[in-house]
Motif scaffolding. Sequence first.
Motif, PDB file in Angstrom:
ATOM      1  N   LYS A 435       0.829  -1.200   0.000  1.00 17.80           N
ATOM      2  CA  LYS A 435       0.000   0.000   0.000  1.00 17.80           C
ATOM      3  C   LYS A 435       0.870   1.258   0.000  1.00 17.80           C
ATOM      4  N   VAL A 436       1.932   1.224   0.793  1.00 17.70           N
ATOM      5  CA  VAL A 436       2.845   2.372   0.851  1.00 17.70           C
ATOM      6  C   VAL A 436       3.582   2.529  -0.470  1.00 17.70           C
ATOM      7  N   HIS A 437       4.054   1.424  -1.006  1.00 21.47           N
ATOM      8  CA  HIS A 437       4.803   1.453  -2.272  1.00 21.47           C
ATOM      9  C   HIS A 437       3.945   2.047  -3.388  1.00 21.47           C
ATOM     10  N   SER A 438       2.694   1.628  -3.472  1.00 21.56           N
ATOM     11  CA  SER A 438       1.776   2.118  -4.497  1.00 21.56           C
ATOM     12  C   SER A 438       1.496   3.610  -4.312  1.00 21.56           C
ATOM     13  N   SER A 439       1.236   4.006  -3.060  1.00 20.25           N
ATOM     14  CA  SER A 439       0.950   5.402  -2.766  1.00 20.25           C
ATOM     15  C   SER A 439       2.167   6.283  -3.021  1.00 20.25           C
ATOM     16  N   ALA A 440       3.361   5.764  -2.692  1.00 22.31           N
ATOM     17  CA  ALA A 440       4.591   6.529  -2.904  1.00 22.31           C
ATOM     18  C   ALA A 440       4.847   6.756  -4.392  1.00 22.31           C
ATOM     19  N   LYS A 441       4.606   5.745  -5.190  1.00 25.18           N
ATOM     20  CA  LYS A 441       4.805   5.860  -6.639  1.00 25.18           C
ATOM     21  C   LYS A 441       3.927   6.966  -7.215  1.00 25.18           C
ATOM     22  N   THR A 442       2.661   6.985  -6.792  1.00 23.71           N
ATOM     23  CA  THR A 442       1.725   8.016  -7.255  1.00 23.71           C
ATOM     24  C   THR A 442       2.158   9.408  -6.776  1.00 23.71           C
ATOM     25  N   TYR A 443       2.562   9.483  -5.507  1.00 28.27           N
ATOM     26  CA  TYR A 443       2.956  10.779  -4.930  1.00 28.27           C
ATOM     27  C   TYR A 443       4.183  11.356  -5.627  1.00 28.27           C
ATOM     28  N   PHE A 444       5.201  10.524  -5.831  1.00 28.85           N
ATOM     29  CA  PHE A 444       6.440  11.016  -6.446  1.00 28.85           C
ATOM     30  C   PHE A 444       6.235  11.386  -7.915  1.00 28.85           C
ATOM     31  N   GLU A 445       5.380  10.653  -8.597  1.00 32.72           N
ATOM     32  CA  GLU A 445       5.065  11.001  -9.983  1.00 32.72           C
ATOM     33  C   GLU A 445       4.374  12.363 -10.051  1.00 32.72           C
ATOM     34  N   GLN A 446       3.429  12.585  -9.140  1.00 28.13           N
ATOM     35  CA  GLN A 446       2.718  13.864  -9.098  1.00 28.13           C
ATOM     36  C   GLN A 446       3.661  14.989  -8.688  1.00 28.13           C
ATOM     37  N   TYR A 447       4.578  14.688  -7.791  1.00 33.78           N
ATOM     38  CA  TYR A 447       5.565  15.683  -7.340  1.00 33.78           C
ATOM     39  C   TYR A 447       6.414  16.174  -8.502  1.00 33.78           C
ATOM     40  N   HIS A 448       6.865  15.260  -9.328  1.00 33.56           N
ATOM     41  CA  HIS A 448       7.694  15.626 -10.472  1.00 33.56           C
ATOM     42  C   HIS A 448       6.895  16.383 -11.532  1.00 33.56           C
ATOM     43  N   LYS A 449       5.621  16.021 -11.709  1.00 38.29           N
ATOM     44  CA  LYS A 449       4.769  16.740 -12.655  1.00 38.29           C
ATOM     45  C   LYS A 449       4.595  18.197 -12.232  1.00 38.29           C
ATOM     46  N   ASN A 450       4.327  18.402 -10.931  1.00 36.42           N
ATOM     47  CA  ASN A 450       4.156  19.744 -10.402  1.00 36.42           C
ATOM     48  C   ASN A 450       5.440  20.550 -10.468  1.00 36.42           C
ATOM     49  N   LYS A 451       6.560  19.842 -10.305  1.00 32.98           N
ATOM     50  CA  LYS A 451       7.856  20.504 -10.349  1.00 32.98           C
ATOM     51  C   LYS A 451       8.189  20.978 -11.762  1.00 32.98           C
ATOM     52  N   MET A 452       7.741  20.210 -12.742  1.00 37.47           N
ATOM     53  CA  MET A 452       8.046  20.540 -14.130  1.00 37.47           C
ATOM     54  C   MET A 452       7.096  21.604 -14.682  1.00 37.47           C
ATOM     55  N   SER A 453       5.891  21.711 -14.095  1.00 36.80           N
ATOM     56  CA  SER A 453       4.885  22.634 -14.625  1.00 36.80           C
ATOM     57  C   SER A 453       5.121  24.072 -14.162  1.00 36.80           C
TER      58      SER A 453
END
Length: 453
Positions: A435-453
């Motif tokens: 559950k943590v691994h799945s949630s972390a993957k989603t969070y870090f992907e969103q973090y990088h998207k926000n960082k690039m935008s």
Amino acid sequence: MMLLLETIEKAIAAFSSRIDWVTLILLIGGGLFFLIHSRFTPFLYFRHAIRILSGTYDKDKVPGQLSHFQALSSAIAATVGMGNISGVAIALVVGGPGAIFWMWISALIGMATKFYTCSLAVMYRSQSEKGTVQSGPMYTITNGLGKKWKPLAIFFALAGLIGTLPAFTANQLTQTLVDVMHFKDSDKMYIGIVLAIITSFVILGGIKRIGLVASKLVPFMVVLYFIIVLTILVLQIDKVPAIFMMIFSDAFSGDAAAGGALGYLIKTGVKRAAFSNEAGIGTAPMMHGTAKTNEPIREGLVAMLGPAIDTLLVCTLTALAILSTGVVQNSDKTGISLTLEAFNSVLPYGIGDVVVVIMVLIFAFSTLFSYSYYGVICLGFLTKPAYGKYYNYFYIGSIIVAAMVKIEFVLNLIDSAFALMAIPTMLSGVLLSGKVHSSAKTYFEQYHKNKMS
């Protein structure tokens, strides 16, 4: 009565010696699993974790009682305490310099453990009837694994009622005052009463008052301690390189450990690290779970900083200061008395006493103020959240008792409780790691998207 107390002490000592291998296997084995499972990814976001602490991501209209900074400060206040000043001295006496290396390894592994267990604490927390957040391994177990696992949650809460007692802190703070202020052993009860009264003013105010006090105390005490110990190391700078060599060489020989066994040495380092940063024990998730956030991974990253500050920084400073003076080889003292002797051997006459007393008072009270909350949550889970506050009175009374008993009894009691608490904490963490691994993957992907935008 004396015969009964001696029997209890022997029984707890025997139990502690049998179960401490459970602590080693669970904390190191489980922590390695978390490291491998995460592929070390959380470590890549260390800077992001620090930005979270700055308040950049704080929001008021989200569940929780404490800000990210207050949650970490409160968790650190509970761990950066006598274990860092007195516990390190005990590790050096029992395990030798090599025990410090295994404390470092345990801390690095513990960072991964805290990332998982504290993310889960936010992910599966509950709310009381009054709307306050309730979290910790028992809620992770019941909400994450299901009600059929509730006996395991009850097991944790029962062990937590003992493991969250302020026995070690109250005992060693009292011993410091006896050593420095030249009180008699017969005065320990009165010292305990004074400590209990002071502690009651803060803990009876609830989690918000604890968080407020901790957020003021923790940064001050860590910086002050860093300056003091750095001063000692500068005065002994020529010995520091040799100390590091000794730590690394003894870490794999076991020659300096009691009995000369490498396994015993590793066990000593892991136990004292667990006492210091409590990664995998289950206390920190109860505090981090109260953070004001809707992002479990965000608080997991913040929690990961705890062992780095607690063990890698503060415990290492204490160990270097003690080892640089050479008192370990030439003294029959242990615990806080050994640390006091080390400081006095380097600092000008009288300054060592003053410095240690100030630091011990700050470290000890920060722990005494914060630790009670864990027992409140455990009792609240076993009964009703509204009844948890009554643990505070038991907690306050235990300070008086702890001030008078032997340090060996205190260590065996808390080590045993910690070992029992680690079983449900690590088991639930491993079972829910996906559950943590799945949630972390989603969070870090969103973090990088926000960082690039």
